[in-house]
Design a protein around this motif. Structure first.
Motif, PDB file in Angstrom:
ATOM      1  N   ASN A 222       0.810  -1.221   0.000  1.00  0.00           N
ATOM      2  CA  ASN A 222       0.000   0.000   0.000  1.00  0.00           C
ATOM      3  C   ASN A 222       0.839   1.265   0.000  1.00  0.00           C
ATOM      4  O   ASN A 222       0.337   2.339  -0.351  1.00  0.00           O
ATOM      5  CB  ASN A 222      -0.953   0.008   1.194  1.00  0.00           C
ATOM      6  CG  ASN A 222      -2.051  -1.015   1.034  1.00  0.00           C
ATOM      7  OD1 ASN A 222      -2.434  -1.364  -0.080  1.00  0.00           O
ATOM      8  ND2 ASN A 222      -2.553  -1.527   2.142  1.00  0.00           N
ATOM      9  N   SER A 223       2.110   1.180   0.370  1.00  0.00           N
ATOM     10  CA  SER A 223       2.968   2.366   0.403  1.00  0.00           C
ATOM     11  C   SER A 223       3.449   2.796  -0.979  1.00  0.00           C
ATOM     12  O   SER A 223       3.926   3.913  -1.140  1.00  0.00           O
ATOM     13  CB  SER A 223       4.178   2.112   1.315  1.00  0.00           C
ATOM     14  OG  SER A 223       5.046   1.159   0.715  1.00  0.00           O
ATOM     15  N   ASP A 224       3.337   1.929  -1.966  1.00  0.00           N
ATOM     16  CA  ASP A 224       3.818   2.232  -3.318  1.00  0.00           C
ATOM     17  C   ASP A 224       2.648   2.146  -4.292  1.00  0.00           C
ATOM     18  O   ASP A 224       2.077   1.070  -4.487  1.00  0.00           O
ATOM     19  CB  ASP A 224       4.904   1.226  -3.699  1.00  0.00           C
ATOM     20  CG  ASP A 224       5.595   1.573  -4.995  1.00  0.00           C
ATOM     21  OD1 ASP A 224       4.972   2.190  -5.883  1.00  0.00           O
ATOM     22  OD2 ASP A 224       6.788   1.222  -5.126  1.00  0.00           O
ATOM     23  N   PRO A 225       2.263   3.271  -4.932  1.00  0.00           N
ATOM     24  CA  PRO A 225       1.093   3.248  -5.826  1.00  0.00           C
ATOM     25  C   PRO A 225       1.264   2.334  -7.045  1.00  0.00           C
ATOM     26  O   PRO A 225       0.293   1.724  -7.500  1.00  0.00           O
ATOM     27  CB  PRO A 225       0.920   4.704  -6.253  1.00  0.00           C
ATOM     28  CG  PRO A 225       2.116   5.437  -5.789  1.00  0.00           C
ATOM     29  CD  PRO A 225       2.830   4.601  -4.798  1.00  0.00           C
ATOM     30  N   ILE A 226       2.479   2.209  -7.563  1.00  0.00           N
ATOM     31  CA  ILE A 226       2.706   1.344  -8.726  1.00  0.00           C
ATOM     32  C   ILE A 226       2.495  -0.120  -8.332  1.00  0.00           C
ATOM     33  O   ILE A 226       1.821  -0.884  -9.026  1.00  0.00           O
ATOM     34  CB  ILE A 226       4.124   1.556  -9.301  1.00  0.00           C
ATOM     35  CG1 ILE A 226       4.254   2.983  -9.845  1.00  0.00           C
ATOM     36  CG2 ILE A 226       4.433   0.539 -10.398  1.00  0.00           C
ATOM     37  CD1 ILE A 226       5.655   3.366 -10.246  1.00  0.00           C
ATOM     38  N   VAL A 227       3.055  -0.492  -7.197  1.00  0.00           N
ATOM     39  CA  VAL A 227       2.914  -1.870  -6.717  1.00  0.00           C
ATOM     40  C   VAL A 227       1.461  -2.146  -6.339  1.00  0.00           C
ATOM     41  O   VAL A 227       0.945  -3.230  -6.610  1.00  0.00           O
ATOM     42  CB  VAL A 227       3.858  -2.130  -5.518  1.00  0.00           C
ATOM     43  CG1 VAL A 227       3.633  -3.496  -4.922  1.00  0.00           C
ATOM     44  CG2 VAL A 227       5.306  -1.972  -5.937  1.00  0.00           C
ATOM     45  N   LYS A 228       0.800  -1.164  -5.746  1.00  0.00           N
ATOM     46  CA  LYS A 228      -0.605  -1.329  -5.361  1.00  0.00           C
ATOM     47  C   LYS A 228      -1.465  -1.600  -6.592  1.00  0.00           C
ATOM     48  O   LYS A 228      -2.348  -2.466  -6.576  1.00  0.00           O
ATOM     49  CB  LYS A 228      -1.090  -0.085  -4.624  1.00  0.00           C
ATOM     50  CG  LYS A 228      -2.440  -0.244  -3.987  1.00  0.00           C
ATOM     51  CD  LYS A 228      -2.794   0.976  -3.163  1.00  0.00           C
ATOM     52  CE  LYS A 228      -4.152   0.835  -2.516  1.00  0.00           C
ATOM     53  NZ  LYS A 228      -4.504   2.003  -1.721  1.00  0.00           N
ATOM     54  N   GLY A 229      -1.193  -0.897  -7.677  1.00  0.00           N
ATOM     55  CA  GLY A 229      -1.917  -1.126  -8.936  1.00  0.00           C
ATOM     56  C   GLY A 229      -1.606  -2.492  -9.524  1.00  0.00           C
ATOM     57  O   GLY A 229      -2.499  -3.184 -10.018  1.00  0.00           O
ATOM     58  N   ALA A 230      -0.331  -2.888  -9.460  1.00  0.00           N
ATOM     59  CA  ALA A 230       0.057  -4.205  -9.973  1.00  0.00           C
ATOM     60  C   ALA A 230      -0.593  -5.311  -9.143  1.00  0.00           C
ATOM     61  O   ALA A 230      -1.054  -6.322  -9.683  1.00  0.00           O
ATOM     62  CB  ALA A 230       1.580  -4.357  -9.943  1.00  0.00           C
ATOM     63  N   TRP A 231      -0.644  -5.120  -7.822  1.00  0.00           N
ATOM     64  CA  TRP A 231      -1.263  -6.104  -6.926  1.00  0.00           C
ATOM     65  C   TRP A 231      -2.747  -6.279  -7.249  1.00  0.00           C
ATOM     66  O   TRP A 231      -3.269  -7.387  -7.257  1.00  0.00           O
ATOM     67  CB  TRP A 231      -1.069  -5.674  -5.477  1.00  0.00           C
ATOM     68  CG  TRP A 231      -1.541  -6.672  -4.481  1.00  0.00           C
ATOM     69  CD1 TRP A 231      -2.706  -6.664  -3.791  1.00  0.00           C
ATOM     70  CD2 TRP A 231      -0.845  -7.850  -4.061  1.00  0.00           C
ATOM     71  NE1 TRP A 231      -2.782  -7.760  -2.958  1.00  0.00           N
ATOM     72  CE2 TRP A 231      -1.645  -8.505  -3.106  1.00  0.00           C
ATOM     73  CE3 TRP A 231       0.391  -8.414  -4.402  1.00  0.00           C
ATOM     74  CZ2 TRP A 231      -1.270  -9.687  -2.486  1.00  0.00           C
ATOM     75  CZ3 TRP A 231       0.763  -9.595  -3.774  1.00  0.00           C
ATOM     76  CH2 TRP A 231      -0.056 -10.212  -2.833  1.00  0.00           C
ATOM     77  N   ALA A 232      -3.420  -5.172  -7.533  1.00  0.00           N
ATOM     78  CA  ALA A 232      -4.841  -5.237  -7.858  1.00  0.00           C
ATOM     79  C   ALA A 232      -5.075  -5.913  -9.211  1.00  0.00           C
ATOM     80  O   ALA A 232      -6.127  -6.499  -9.441  1.00  0.00           O
ATOM     81  CB  ALA A 232      -5.434  -3.829  -7.867  1.00  0.00           C
ATOM     82  N   ASP A 233      -4.065  -5.852 -10.095  1.00  0.00           N
ATOM     83  CA  ASP A 233      -4.201  -6.372 -11.453  1.00  0.00           C
ATOM     84  C   ASP A 233      -3.899  -7.874 -11.561  1.00  0.00           C
ATOM     85  O   ASP A 233      -4.373  -8.519 -12.489  1.00  0.00           O
ATOM     86  CB  ASP A 233      -3.276  -5.588 -12.392  1.00  0.00           C
ATOM     87  CG  ASP A 233      -3.517  -5.904 -13.841  1.00  0.00           C
ATOM     88  OD1 ASP A 233      -4.694  -5.950 -14.255  1.00  0.00           O
ATOM     89  OD2 ASP A 233      -2.529  -6.134 -14.569  1.00  0.00           O
ATOM     90  N   ILE A 234      -3.119  -8.428 -10.642  1.00  0.00           N
ATOM     91  CA  ILE A 234      -2.745  -9.842 -10.772  1.00  0.00           C
ATOM     92  C   ILE A 234      -3.866 -10.754 -10.251  1.00  0.00           C
ATOM     93  O   ILE A 234      -4.731 -10.322  -9.506  1.00  0.00           O
ATOM     94  CB  ILE A 234      -1.405 -10.164 -10.063  1.00  0.00           C
ATOM     95  CG1 ILE A 234      -1.475  -9.880  -8.563  1.00  0.00           C
ATOM     96  CG2 ILE A 234      -0.259  -9.422 -10.718  1.00  0.00           C
ATOM     97  CD1 ILE A 234      -0.222 -10.264  -7.803  1.00  0.00           C
ATOM     98  N   THR A 235      -3.806 -12.002 -10.657  1.00  0.00           N
ATOM     99  CA  THR A 235      -4.841 -12.967 -10.285  1.00  0.00           C
ATOM    100  C   THR A 235      -4.702 -13.368  -8.810  1.00  0.00           C
ATOM    101  O   THR A 235      -3.624 -13.236  -8.223  1.00  0.00           O
ATOM    102  CB  THR A 235      -4.725 -14.247 -11.141  1.00  0.00           C
ATOM    103  OG1 THR A 235      -3.481 -14.884 -10.848  1.00  0.00           O
ATOM    104  CG2 THR A 235      -4.812 -13.924 -12.620  1.00  0.00           C
ATOM    105  N   PRO A 236      -5.764 -13.897  -8.217  1.00  0.00           N
ATOM    106  CA  PRO A 236      -5.680 -14.369  -6.831  1.00  0.00           C
ATOM    107  C   PRO A 236      -4.626 -15.470  -6.638  1.00  0.00           C
ATOM    108  O   PRO A 236      -3.964 -15.523  -5.610  1.00  0.00           O
ATOM    109  CB  PRO A 236      -7.080 -14.906  -6.538  1.00  0.00           C
ATOM    110  CG  PRO A 236      -7.971 -14.152  -7.471  1.00  0.00           C
ATOM    111  CD  PRO A 236      -7.153 -13.920  -8.705  1.00  0.00           C
TER     112      PRO A 236
END
Length: 128
Positions: free
Chosen positions: A68-82
């Motif tokens: 949650n501290s990194d917006p790029i990683v947060k977006g990538a996390w939301a985009d990957i599969t469970p």
């Protein structure tokens, strides 16, 4: 020449099979002992069996804060599969030492920033 010779059984005797079972029980007991000692020492992150009701791993708080501290990683996390999220979580939590765990979080965030969707060079989640 071979008269009244009793043939030997093909399968190992019953006692030998019981011995192997006893050995596997000892190994399982050792795993339970290690987990209970780690939990008693406050190292709850060493419990690698923490999953939700649908089989997904619970994300550890330190890993969640880092994501949650990194917006790029947060977006990538939301985009990957469970399933990919499960593998990242299991990769981080499978570390036996705290230093390794912290390093895996840092490396994982860097890899997600670069577009990697799953941890590389890892045998995969043992909970599947």
């Amino acid at each position: 020449m071979i008269k009244n010779k009793i043939l030997q059984p093909i399968w190992p005797p019953r006692q030998a099979r019981g011995l192997r079972q006893a050995q596997s029980n000892v190994v399982a007991g050792a795993v339970r002992t290690v987990r209970s000692r780690a939990h008693a020492m406050g190292a709850s992150h060493l419990d690698r069996g923490a999953t939700t009701s649908n089989g997904a791993h619970k994300i550890p708080t330190d890993f969640k804060k880092a994501i949650n501290s990194d917006p790029i990683v947060k977006g990538a996390w939301a985009d990957i599969t469970p399933l990919a999220r499960n593998e990242w979580i299991c990769w981080v939590t499978s570390a036996k030492q705290e230093e390794t765990r912290k390093r895996r979080i840092e490396v994982g965030l860097d890899k997600m920033r670069k577009g990697m969707r799953r941890p590389c060079c890892w045998s995969g989640c043992s909970h599947r």
